[in-house]
Design an enzyme around this catalytic site. Structure first.
Site, PDB file in Angstrom:
ATOM      1  N   SER A  22     -16.952  -6.394 -50.943  1.00  0.00           N
ATOM      2  CA  SER A  22     -18.364  -6.011 -50.783  1.00  0.00           C
ATOM      3  C   SER A  22     -18.678  -4.737 -51.554  1.00  0.00           C
ATOM      4  O   SER A  22     -17.798  -3.917 -51.831  1.00  0.00           O
ATOM      5  CB  SER A  22     -18.743  -5.684 -49.340  1.00  0.00           C
ATOM      6  N   PHE A  37      -5.523  -8.428 -35.073  1.00  0.00           N
ATOM      7  CA  PHE A  37      -6.298  -9.618 -34.691  1.00  0.00           C
ATOM      8  C   PHE A  37      -6.181 -10.712 -35.755  1.00  0.00           C
ATOM      9  O   PHE A  37      -5.992 -11.890 -35.446  1.00  0.00           O
ATOM     10  CB  PHE A  37      -7.757  -9.215 -34.471  1.00  0.00           C
ATOM     11  N   ASP A  83     -10.054  -1.283 -45.959  1.00  0.00           N
ATOM     12  CA  ASP A  83     -10.160  -1.600 -47.389  1.00  0.00           C
ATOM     13  C   ASP A  83      -9.435  -0.561 -48.241  1.00  0.00           C
ATOM     14  O   ASP A  83      -8.755  -0.896 -49.220  1.00  0.00           O
ATOM     15  CB  ASP A  83     -11.637  -1.663 -47.797  1.00  0.00           C
TER      16      ASP A  83
HETATM   17  P1  ATP Z   1      -9.032  -4.313 -41.739  1.00  0.00           P
HETATM   18  O1  ATP Z   1     -10.155  -3.381 -41.584  1.00  0.00           O
HETATM   19  O2  ATP Z   1      -8.664  -4.542 -43.144  1.00  0.00           O
HETATM   20  O3  ATP Z   1      -9.268  -5.550 -41.008  1.00  0.00           O
HETATM   21  P2  ATP Z   1      -7.578  -2.674 -39.946  1.00  0.00           P
HETATM   22  O4  ATP Z   1      -8.348  -3.103 -38.752  1.00  0.00           O
HETATM   23  O5  ATP Z   1      -6.141  -2.408 -39.768  1.00  0.00           O
HETATM   24  O6  ATP Z   1      -7.724  -3.646 -41.140  1.00  0.00           O
HETATM   25  P3  ATP Z   1      -8.421  -0.054 -39.780  1.00  0.00           P
HETATM   26  O7  ATP Z   1      -8.531  -0.239 -38.315  1.00  0.00           O
HETATM   27  O8  ATP Z   1      -9.500   0.584 -40.506  1.00  0.00           O
HETATM   28  O9  ATP Z   1      -8.238  -1.398 -40.515  1.00  0.00           O
HETATM   29  O10 ATP Z   1      -7.027   0.692 -40.039  1.00  0.00           O
HETATM   30  C1  ATP Z   1      -6.498   0.870 -41.327  1.00  0.00           C
HETATM   31  C2  ATP Z   1      -5.714   2.158 -41.374  1.00  0.00           C
HETATM   32  O11 ATP Z   1      -6.624   3.246 -41.216  1.00  0.00           O
HETATM   33  C3  ATP Z   1      -4.679   2.319 -40.268  1.00  0.00           C
HETATM   34  O12 ATP Z   1      -3.422   1.884 -40.703  1.00  0.00           O
HETATM   35  C4  ATP Z   1      -4.674   3.818 -40.041  1.00  0.00           C
HETATM   36  O13 ATP Z   1      -3.774   4.421 -40.962  1.00  0.00           O
HETATM   37  C5  ATP Z   1      -6.062   4.267 -40.439  1.00  0.00           C
HETATM   38  N1  ATP Z   1      -6.962   4.512 -39.299  1.00  0.00           N
HETATM   39  C6  ATP Z   1      -8.104   3.855 -39.026  1.00  0.00           C
HETATM   40  N2  ATP Z   1      -8.702   4.365 -37.931  1.00  0.00           N
HETATM   41  C7  ATP Z   1      -7.916   5.358 -37.502  1.00  0.00           C
HETATM   42  C8  ATP Z   1      -7.968   6.283 -36.389  1.00  0.00           C
HETATM   43  N3  ATP Z   1      -8.953   6.278 -35.508  1.00  0.00           N
HETATM   44  N4  ATP Z   1      -6.967   7.177 -36.279  1.00  0.00           N
HETATM   45  C9  ATP Z   1      -5.965   7.210 -37.154  1.00  0.00           C
HETATM   46  N5  ATP Z   1      -5.850   6.379 -38.196  1.00  0.00           N
HETATM   47  C10 ATP Z   1      -6.798   5.472 -38.379  1.00  0.00           C
HETATM   48  N1  PLP Z   2     -19.012  -3.087 -43.944  1.00  0.00           N
HETATM   49  C1  PLP Z   2     -18.945  -3.936 -44.985  1.00  0.00           C
HETATM   50  C2  PLP Z   2     -20.189  -4.333 -45.700  1.00  0.00           C
HETATM   51  C3  PLP Z   2     -17.707  -4.438 -45.388  1.00  0.00           C
HETATM   52  O1  PLP Z   2     -17.640  -5.303 -46.403  1.00  0.00           O
HETATM   53  C4  PLP Z   2     -16.540  -4.037 -44.709  1.00  0.00           C
HETATM   54  C5  PLP Z   2     -15.227  -4.552 -45.103  1.00  0.00           C
HETATM   55  O2  PLP Z   2     -15.052  -5.288 -46.047  1.00  0.00           O
HETATM   56  C6  PLP Z   2     -16.632  -3.163 -43.636  1.00  0.00           C
HETATM   57  C7  PLP Z   2     -17.883  -2.709 -43.283  1.00  0.00           C
HETATM   58  C8  PLP Z   2     -15.435  -2.722 -42.843  1.00  0.00           C
HETATM   59  O3  PLP Z   2     -14.514  -2.013 -43.582  1.00  0.00           O
HETATM   60  P1  PLP Z   2     -13.086  -1.607 -42.970  1.00  0.00           P
HETATM   61  O4  PLP Z   2     -12.485  -2.804 -42.339  1.00  0.00           O
HETATM   62  O5  PLP Z   2     -12.316  -1.141 -44.146  1.00  0.00           O
HETATM   63  O6  PLP Z   2     -13.328  -0.522 -41.970  1.00  0.00           O
HETATM   64 MG    MG Z   3     -11.565  -4.467 -42.884  1.00  0.00          MG
END
Ligand code: ATP
Ligand code: PLP
Ligand code: MG
Ligand code: MG
Ligand code: NA
Length: 268
Positions: A12, A119, A194
């Site tokens: 995106s 998830f 991302d």
């Molecule tokens: P995606 O967004 O791709 O589905 P995801 O749910 O794992 O994956 P995030 O929850 O954003 O994505 O986490 C990605 C990384 O960001 C984690 O591995 C961690 O290093 C960091 N991160 C995100 N939120 C936090 C937080 N509240 N505290 C510490 N680290 C965080």
């Molecule tokens: N908002 C938009 C428009 C996105 O495309 C995405 C992820 O692709 C997100 C929010 C969430 O990003 P992230 O999972 O890295 O927190």
């Molecule tokens: Mg994501």
């Protein structure tokens, strides 16, 4: 002396703020890659604001991505396809249901590296992931389905985050697995998934035999950026727990280019 790597980044685009390509292109460029972005959608802002859902939101778009992968692989058999199977988070699905089987049956088998969250790893494997052991089993299952590298980017365990990495160096042999513990910061960030995937891609391509080093570098950059983001919001007088924070990506360029490793992988 090595050739500059080149990345086709399909994600995106947001006009304001940092998710998708906006949080992936700049760090990949800082790490020395030529990046060709394709914007899957263009939004005004990310989903941390009053909502908007997008991502790869249809089977036909995912079909097109698969066609691109297959075409590029026919030209370059060494093509690395890193897939963040963006389907949902924290028990909530944010793409149409029918995408799950397309990811399972057609995307996972062709991915070189997969970066699901907890998830998404559950959706792809059908297992519940509630412990490190469950996460490691999920990685083994995913290796058997295709990718030699799997990183579950975050598993929530006892209020903290765990990154699990797994590298199957030889097909059918036990993978090398590791974890990185990440204390959870009490704030909600968007764009971090991302950014994490782009850093993993950038570093794992430089350390192809050492996924744990790539993950240490990626997590260390990301955590330095999150601390900076938190501090900046606090010094501007905002309560970081009250809103979704916009990551301080540009301001963190030194932490992206040359991270100090403060997060170490523990190898199983
Ligand atoms: P995606 O967004 O791709 O589905 P995801 O749910 O794992 O994956 P995030 O929850 O954003 O994505 O986490 C990605 C990384 O960001 C984690 O591995 C961690 O290093 C960091 N991160 C995100 N939120 C936090 C937080 N509240 N505290 C510490 N680290 C965080
Ligand atoms: N908002 C938009 C428009 C996105 O495309 C995405 C992820 O692709 C997100 C929010 C969430 O990003 P992230 O999972 O890295 O927190
Ligand atoms: Mg994501
Ligand atoms: Mg998440
Ligand atoms: Na992820």
């Amino acid at each position: 002396p090595s050739e500059t790597g080149r990345v086709l980044s399909i994600q995106s685009h947001t006009v304001q703020g940092y998710v998708g390509n906006k949080s992936a292109v700049f760090p990949l460029q800082l790490l020395g890659y030529d990046v060709d972005p394709i914007n899957s959608v263009q939004f005004s802002n990310h989903t941390g604001y009053p909502t908007f859902k997008g991502y790869i939101g249809s089977v036909s778009f995912l079909d097109t991505v698969l066609e691109v992968v297959s075409k590029l692989r026919s030209v370059n058999p060494k093509l690395i396809y890193v897939c963040d199977p963006v389907m949902g988070d924290e028990g909530k699905l944010y793409v149409p249901q029918e995408l799950i089987s397309v990811y399972r049956e057609r995307v996972v088998p062709v991915a070189s590296m997969l970066a699901p969250n907890q998830f998404e790893a559950e959706l792809l494997t059908g297992f519940r992931i509630q412990s490190e052991g469950d996460g490691r089993k999920a990685c083994n299952f995913l290796h058997a389905a295709g990718p030699s590298k799997v990183v579950i980017t975050s598993i929530n365990i006892d209020g903290n985050l765990l990154l699990l990495g797994s590298h199957e160096k030889e097909k059918g042999k036990p993978p090398k697995q590791f974890k990185i513990l990440i204390p959870k910061i009490p704030a909600y960030f968007t764009g971090t998934g991302d950014l994490m995937t782009s850093l993993l891609l950038g570093w794992s391509n430089k350390y192809p035999e050492n996924l744990e080093i790539a993950a240490e570098l990626a997590v260390s950059s990301l955590q330095a950026l999150l601390q900076r983001t938190l501090n900046d919001y606090k010094s501007a007088g905002h309560d970081p727990q009250s809103t979704s924070l916009e990551i301080r990506l540009i301001q963190s360029q030194d932490d992206i280019r040359s991270p100090q490793i403060k997060f170490k992988a523990e190898i199983y």
